[in-house]
Design an enzyme around this catalytic site. Structure first.
Site, PDB file in Angstrom:
ATOM      1  N   GLU A  49     -25.653   0.299   4.465  1.00 36.09           N
ATOM      2  CA  GLU A  49     -25.129   1.503   3.832  1.00 36.09           C
ATOM      3  C   GLU A  49     -25.611   2.730   4.616  1.00 36.09           C
ATOM      4  OE1 GLU A  49     -24.766   3.250  -0.704  1.00 36.09           O
ATOM      5  OE2 GLU A  49     -26.653   2.317  -0.089  1.00 36.09           O
ATOM      6  N   LYS A 122     -17.611   2.066  -3.461  1.00 32.26           N
ATOM      7  CA  LYS A 122     -18.762   1.802  -4.322  1.00 32.26           C
ATOM      8  C   LYS A 122     -18.488   2.246  -5.758  1.00 32.26           C
ATOM      9  CE  LYS A 122     -23.804   2.565  -4.320  1.00 32.26           C
ATOM     10  NZ  LYS A 122     -24.895   3.253  -3.594  1.00 32.26           N
ATOM     11  N   CYS A 162     -25.172  -1.794  -2.327  1.00 31.92           N
ATOM     12  CA  CYS A 162     -26.459  -1.305  -2.810  1.00 31.92           C
ATOM     13  C   CYS A 162     -26.638  -1.406  -4.333  1.00 31.92           C
ATOM     14  CB  CYS A 162     -26.664   0.126  -2.314  1.00 31.92           C
ATOM     15  SG  CYS A 162     -28.402   0.653  -2.328  1.00 31.92           S
TER      16      CYS A 162
END
Length: 282
Positions: A49, A122, A162
């Site tokens: 990321e 995301k 993440c």
């Protein structure tokens, strides 16, 4: 012969970085690590990321945002994939959002011919208040809405980023996948407490491989990320890791290992889908 049994193994690599505020420097580092991965036989590489930039100014990524399909970072990913003949999961790229002063934190997948074949934005945005350590991704990032999987050489790959790691319902929504990839920039605080156990849990409960590519070290911007990029097998065993610093973590996806784990403990067949009865007693 069953086509599933004929599927060849796939060598995959997670690239760990300690990204700086300078895009050109970060791309040069990523290029070097991609070449190392290819030299070791990787057919698939995952960048972390924020691989292109980590700045003390959270709004810098907004200033760098690109229109989907065109921009310096996307062009670089396409060139590297075509040059190396490699599948690249491009960590995250800041793309234009519907809200003018925000970005979509997007994970792009490029095929060995350079084409972008999948995009995942995301969904879960990180927020933390731990003493003086404060993060709020919602200030600069617009969340995505769609769960995304992609076929890579016959392997079903689920895309996540993440903080998504903490939300198991996202991975259930993917269905039965062979590999979960997770570009990440976990903080040192949260990584030390939860990183490995969460990655192993996702591998165990979904009976698939997990490949996590992390930021790992102390950044010029002052941030410290946990690192510990991991390759985990479907039984939850950590097959390869890198505690901190730049480098490459590699492993091989093997169909026979997936079949062995799923036959030994056929949890997916035992699932009870649909509504459950909820009883509450005073």
């Amino acid at each position: 012969m069953d086509k599933e049994k004929e599927r060849p193994s796939l060598r995959a690599a997670a690239l760990q970085m300690v990204s700086t505020p300078r895009v050109a420097d970060n791309l040069a580092t990523a290029e070097r690590l991609l070449e190392l991965a290819v030299d070791s036989g990787a057919r698939l590489a995952v960048l972390p990321e924020y691989f292109a930039i980590i700045s003390a100014d959270a709004r810098e990524k907004v200033r760098l945002r690109e229109r989907f399909g065109a921009g310096p970072i996307q062009d670089w990913l396409a060139r590297q994939a075509a040059r190396l003949g490699l599948w690249i999961v491009g960590g995250t790229v800041p793309l234009e959002a519907d809200v003018p002063d925000k970005v979509r934190n997007a994970c792009l997948v490029h095929a060995p011919d350079g084409r972008c074949v999948a995009r995942y934005d995301k969904i879960h945005l990180f927020g933390l208040r731990h003493g003086e350590e404060v993060y709020d991704e919602g200030e600069t990032i617009e969340p995505g809405e769609a769960v995304v999987t992609v076929d890579i050489e016959g392997w079903t790959v689920g895309l996540s980023i993440c903080y998504d790691l903490r939300f198991p319902e996202l991975y259930r929504a993917m269905g039965l996948v062979d590999l979960i990839v997770l570009p990440a920039a976990f903080t040192w605080t949260t990584g030390r407490a939860h990183w490995e156990v969460l990655l192993r849990a996702r591998a165990i409960e979904n009976q698939c491989y997990v490949l996590a590519a992390a930021q790992g070290g102390r950044h010029e911007a002052g941030r410290r990320t946990w690192g510990d990029s991991l390759f985990v097998d479907p039984w939850g065993e950590v097959l390869a890791s890198l505690p901190e610093g730049e480098g490459v973590v590699q492993g091989t996806l093997r169909r026979e290992r997936l079949d062995e784990v799923r036959a030994r403990l056929p949890a997916w067949q035992h699932r009870r889908e649909g509504s459950f009865i909820r009883r509450v007693y005073a």
